[in-house]
Scaffold this motif. Structure first.
Motif, PDB file in Angstrom:
ATOM      1  N   ALA A   1       0.919  -1.266  -0.172  1.00  0.00           N
ATOM      2  CA  ALA A   1      -0.092  -0.061   0.170  1.00  0.00           C
ATOM      3  C   ALA A   1       0.897   1.386  -0.029  1.00  0.00           C
ATOM      4  N   TYR A   2       1.949   1.163   0.839  1.00  0.00           N
ATOM      5  CA  TYR A   2       2.804   2.334   0.948  1.00  0.00           C
ATOM      6  C   TYR A   2       3.501   2.670  -0.429  1.00  0.00           C
ATOM      7  N   SER A   3       4.020   1.555  -0.950  1.00  0.00           N
ATOM      8  CA  SER A   3       4.651   1.692  -2.215  1.00  0.00           C
ATOM      9  C   SER A   3       3.884   2.050  -3.519  1.00  0.00           C
ATOM     10  N   VAL A   4       2.714   1.700  -3.396  1.00  0.00           N
ATOM     11  CA  VAL A   4       1.572   2.184  -4.388  1.00  0.00           C
ATOM     12  C   VAL A   4       1.282   3.524  -4.217  1.00  0.00           C
ATOM     13  N   GLU A   5       1.099   3.861  -3.243  1.00  0.00           N
ATOM     14  CA  GLU A   5       0.740   5.442  -3.047  1.00  0.00           C
ATOM     15  C   GLU A   5       1.852   6.416  -3.356  1.00  0.00           C
ATOM     16  N   THR A   6       2.834   5.991  -2.749  1.00  0.00           N
ATOM     17  CA  THR A   6       4.210   6.846  -3.088  1.00  0.00           C
ATOM     18  C   THR A   6       4.225   6.994  -4.587  1.00  0.00           C
ATOM     19  N   THR A   7       4.185   5.687  -5.496  1.00  0.00           N
ATOM     20  CA  THR A   7       4.524   5.674  -6.841  1.00  0.00           C
ATOM     21  C   THR A   7       3.412   6.375  -7.534  1.00  0.00           C
ATOM     22  N   ALA A   8       2.205   6.153  -7.197  1.00  0.00           N
ATOM     23  CA  ALA A   8       1.151   6.689  -7.904  1.00  0.00           C
ATOM     24  C   ALA A   8       0.841   8.202  -8.014  1.00  0.00           C
ATOM     25  N   TYR A   9       1.052   8.787  -6.613  1.00  0.00           N
ATOM     26  CA  TYR A   9       1.044   9.789  -6.427  1.00  0.00           C
ATOM     27  C   TYR A   9       2.220  10.872  -6.838  1.00  0.00           C
ATOM     28  N   ALA A  10       3.347  10.237  -7.040  1.00  0.00           N
ATOM     29  CA  ALA A  10       4.475  10.752  -7.608  1.00  0.00           C
ATOM     30  C   ALA A  10       4.282  11.080  -9.025  1.00  0.00           C
ATOM     31  N   MET A  11       3.526  10.104  -9.626  1.00  0.00           N
ATOM     32  CA  MET A  11       3.240  10.157 -10.948  1.00  0.00           C
ATOM     33  C   MET A  11       2.419  11.331 -11.245  1.00  0.00           C
ATOM     34  N   LEU A  12       1.350  11.372 -10.536  1.00  0.00           N
ATOM     35  CA  LEU A  12       0.301  12.609 -10.690  1.00  0.00           C
ATOM     36  C   LEU A  12       1.126  13.948 -10.287  1.00  0.00           C
ATOM     37  N   THR A  13       1.796  13.767  -9.223  1.00  0.00           N
ATOM     38  CA  THR A  13       2.391  15.172  -9.007  1.00  0.00           C
ATOM     39  C   THR A  13       3.447  15.576 -10.062  1.00  0.00           C
ATOM     40  N   GLU A  14       4.026  14.667 -10.715  1.00  0.00           N
ATOM     41  CA  GLU A  14       5.108  15.078 -11.878  1.00  0.00           C
ATOM     42  C   GLU A  14       4.231  15.573 -12.931  1.00  0.00           C
ATOM     43  N   ILE A  15       2.994  15.030 -13.258  1.00  0.00           N
ATOM     44  CA  ILE A  15       2.420  15.492 -14.584  1.00  0.00           C
ATOM     45  C   ILE A  15       1.746  16.859 -14.388  1.00  0.00           C
ATOM     46  N   THR A  16       1.389  16.873 -12.995  1.00  0.00           N
ATOM     47  CA  THR A  16       0.824  18.386 -12.562  1.00  0.00           C
ATOM     48  C   THR A  16       1.854  19.552 -12.794  1.00  0.00           C
ATOM     49  N   GLU A  17       3.061  18.917 -12.234  1.00  0.00           N
ATOM     50  CA  GLU A  17       4.104  19.962 -12.324  1.00  0.00           C
ATOM     51  C   GLU A  17       4.643  20.471 -13.689  1.00  0.00           C
TER      52      GLU A  17
END
Ligand code: ATP
Ligand code: FE2
Length: 328
Positions: free
Chosen positions: A222-238
């Motif tokens: 769960a921790y790894s999925v949240e970290t990875t998925a939300y990093a992806m969303l943060t990157e495209i937003t940036e």
């Protein structure tokens, strides 16, 4: 002006009542939770048909608004599950005819965006809309909301829900994974799928289920999925911020309830000297108030339909609807 809005695109039946200042006068919601597996559209629609009349009464009571004080009836026309959409549209048509008030169709995605925008007080922010069926980075431009980037396969929320069911849980998965992730300590490497301003989640779903089959502890997954998925969303937003020369971001959709996602986007935006806003959770998830508020904006701009033209549109896209209230 008082508008009543009906939401029924997927799992949640909800009725909201708002005024012209976006004050939520009354909100009554009920989420369909399948005993196991994902949502069956027909079963969810039956839930909505059974509950919507009572939710209309509850919302009116909470708002202390009489039926003759409602100025317009708005409903989510799409996108969503056909049978679920039809349940809400039918109730909206009946109320519009019975009360002799205009019927206003609203796009569900635009409604997530508009409620977040008005609550933020920001005039023209970039929007990260992260929900079950949708994941989009959106900016307004020339008469409609433009999708700058989006998921190439499933919405991030559907990904979390499918994964959680695969790990032995029940729908909805997002909040349960958020709780589970708090006990996670080890970060496993998962497919990080960013393509320009788009993302994809099915590779991460397969990889995580494979790690689960090997006995990897669920909190770490769960921790790894949240970290990875939300990093992806943060990157495209940036990336979208940099391209558009903007510095403020508003979050919307059910996944925007997530503290990790909020924290990661906030850190990125504030690092660029900008402002990040996320609505309260009750207005991030599907709700009638966002439909009522967007209905208010649309009605004020002259939008309404007759019953014969009020068919639901299960595949209506964010960038195919015009937003005349933003034209000026
Ligand atoms: P749409 O039609 O806009 O795609 P939706 O019908 O899926 O939306 P929403 O209520 O906007 O509905 O979002 C529901 C999704 O949000 C579900 O996938 C759920 O797991 C996810 N979600 C809710 N709370 C959280 C949370 N705390 N963390 C992560 N995901 C969450
Ligand atoms: Fe939604």
């Amino acid at each position: 002006m008082v508008v009543l809005g009906i939401e029924s695109t997927a799992h949640t039946a909800s009725v909201g009542i708002v005024d012209e200042r976006a004050e939520v006068l009354g909100l009554a919601s009920d989420m369909y939770r399948p005993p196991r597996g994902g949502i069956h559209p027909r079963e969810a629609a039956n839930h909505h048909v059974d509950l919507l009349p009572g939710l209309v009464e509850q919302a009116l009571e909470r708002a202390r608004v009489r039926t003759n004080e409602v100025d317009a009836v708005a409903f989510a026309q799409g996108p969503g599950l056909g049978p679920c959409l039809r349940a809400g549209a039918t109730v909206a048509r009946v109320l519009s005819l019975a009360w002799n008030r205009p019927l206003v169709p609203v796009n569900h995605c635009v409604a997530h965006v508009e409620i977040a925008r008005v609550l933020s007080g920001l005039d023209d922010p970039l929007l990260l809309y992260a929900s079950g069926g949708n994941t989009q980075v959106i900016a307004y431009g020339r008469g409609r909301y433009r999708v700058l980037g989006e998921t190439l396969d499933i919405g991030v929320g559907n990904f979390l829900d499918k994964l959680w069911i695969g790990l032995g849980g029940t729908f909805p998965g997002g909040p349960a994974l958020e709780a589970e992730a708090k006990a996670g300590t080890e970060l496993y490497s998962l497919p990080y799928s960013v393509h320009g301003m788009d993302v994809a989640f099915s590779g991460m779903l397969t990889a995580t289920l494979a790690l689960h089959a090997k006995g990897t502890p669920r909190p770490d997954l769960a921790y790894s999925v949240e970290t990875t998925a939300y990093a992806m969303l943060t990157e495209i937003t940036e990336r979208a911020l940099a391209h558009r020369g903007r510095n403020s971001v508003v979050l919307g959709g059910g996944v925007a309830c997530n503290e990790r996602l909020r924290g990661m986007v906030r850190a990125m935006v504030e690092g660029r000297g900008g402002t990040m806003f996320a609505p309260p959770r009750s207005l991030c998830v599907d709700n009638g108030a966002m439909i009522a508020w967007t209905g208010h904006l649309a009605h004020r701009a002259g939008v309404s339909v007759g019953v014969p033209d009020s068919a639901v549109l299960p595949r209506q896209r964010t960038d195919l609807v015009t937003t005349p209230w933003r034209a000026g």
